[in-house]
Write a protein that holds these residues in place. Sequence first.
Motif, PDB file in Angstrom:
ATOM      1  N   ASP A  80      -1.842  18.435  71.894  1.00 60.81           N
ATOM      2  CA  ASP A  80      -0.932  19.045  70.922  1.00 60.81           C
ATOM      3  C   ASP A  80      -0.677  18.111  69.737  1.00 60.81           C
ATOM      4  O   ASP A  80      -0.664  18.532  68.577  1.00 60.81           O
ATOM      5  N   SER A  95      -3.990  24.543  75.567  1.00 59.32           N
ATOM      6  CA  SER A  95      -2.848  23.762  76.025  1.00 59.32           C
ATOM      7  C   SER A  95      -2.105  24.488  77.139  1.00 59.32           C
ATOM      8  O   SER A  95      -1.548  25.569  76.924  1.00 59.32           O
ATOM      9  N   TYR A  99       3.503  24.201  73.893  1.00 59.87           N
ATOM     10  CA  TYR A  99       3.885  23.164  72.930  1.00 59.87           C
ATOM     11  C   TYR A  99       4.775  22.146  73.629  1.00 59.87           C
ATOM     12  O   TYR A  99       5.924  22.450  74.000  1.00 59.87           O
ATOM     13  N   ILE A 206       1.330  23.745  64.692  1.00 62.51           N
ATOM     14  CA  ILE A 206      -0.090  23.529  64.973  1.00 62.51           C
ATOM     15  C   ILE A 206      -0.866  24.701  64.372  1.00 62.51           C
ATOM     16  O   ILE A 206      -0.639  25.855  64.748  1.00 62.51           O
ATOM     17  N   THR A 210      -5.696  28.321  68.802  1.00 61.61           N
ATOM     18  CA  THR A 210      -5.111  27.851  70.059  1.00 61.61           C
ATOM     19  C   THR A 210      -5.012  28.960  71.090  1.00 61.61           C
ATOM     20  O   THR A 210      -4.665  30.095  70.773  1.00 61.61           O
ATOM     21  N   THR A 212      -2.863  29.133  74.700  1.00 60.02           N
ATOM     22  CA  THR A 212      -1.991  28.484  75.672  1.00 60.02           C
ATOM     23  C   THR A 212      -2.100  29.233  77.000  1.00 60.02           C
ATOM     24  O   THR A 212      -2.275  30.452  77.033  1.00 60.02           O
TER      25      THR A 212
END
Length: 267
Positions: A80, A95, A99, A206, A210, A212
């Motif tokens: 991150d 990720s 976050y 970010i 991404t 998550t």
Amino acid sequence: MDGPTTFTAMSMFAPLLASAGYRAIIPYLRGYGMTRFLSSETFRNGQQSVIAVDIIALMDALKIERAILAGYDWGARTADIIAALWPERCKALVSVSGYLIGSPEANKSPLLPQAELEWWYQFYFATERGKLGYEKYRHDFNKLIWQLASPQWHFDDATFDRSAAAFNNPDHVQIVIHNYRWRLGLAEGESKYDEIEKRLAIAPAIAVPTITLEGEANGAPHPDASTYARKFSGKYAHRIIKGGVGHNLPQEAPREFAKAVVEVDGY
């Protein structure tokens, strides 16, 4: 759990990425595995920024300009940070638990009692008794963490021992203890990283593509996805991995983790 873990868990999905044509690099963080400091005089610093700087240095040494960064726990936080502050080095991000960038100042805010209870080990590490206890019982301690963080994952001793070998590092305890004490403002970091920490303290967004991930049975402290979705300003998706998957998602669900890496590469 957001506790002392190792990248060795990710070796479960590396062959899947290799078969898809990727070069998978799985580094130990400082204080784990075969990592060593060049000098006994070097401060054993575990603050969040220095671990990210380590990974940038590794990329430089391997002449990797950009990479897809994927991780969980300390690895997710490190990924991150790089994605937020050095987006030119991060092609895309996967990720687990979303976050995870924080700061000692933000950590001064108390949580609800049940949430504080989940962080019991953080307070344990704040004491000298906790430091001595972790030094003496690190194998048992981390096995307990695995059990609490992934309550539906019935791993055997051999599975745990393969990762636990990474804790047998002469700097491991110092790095772990400093990390948690630094988070609570009980230990100082190094001044040369102050500027990076200032940038992280404002919780920067970010922008890189991404995905998550969250295990539906994650027993570790973790934020709800609704609280961090807005921190990802680029193309973004969230996945909940079912089937009793807990905190150690790359090892418990390697196919789903590898699939997310391939998917985010196409964003």
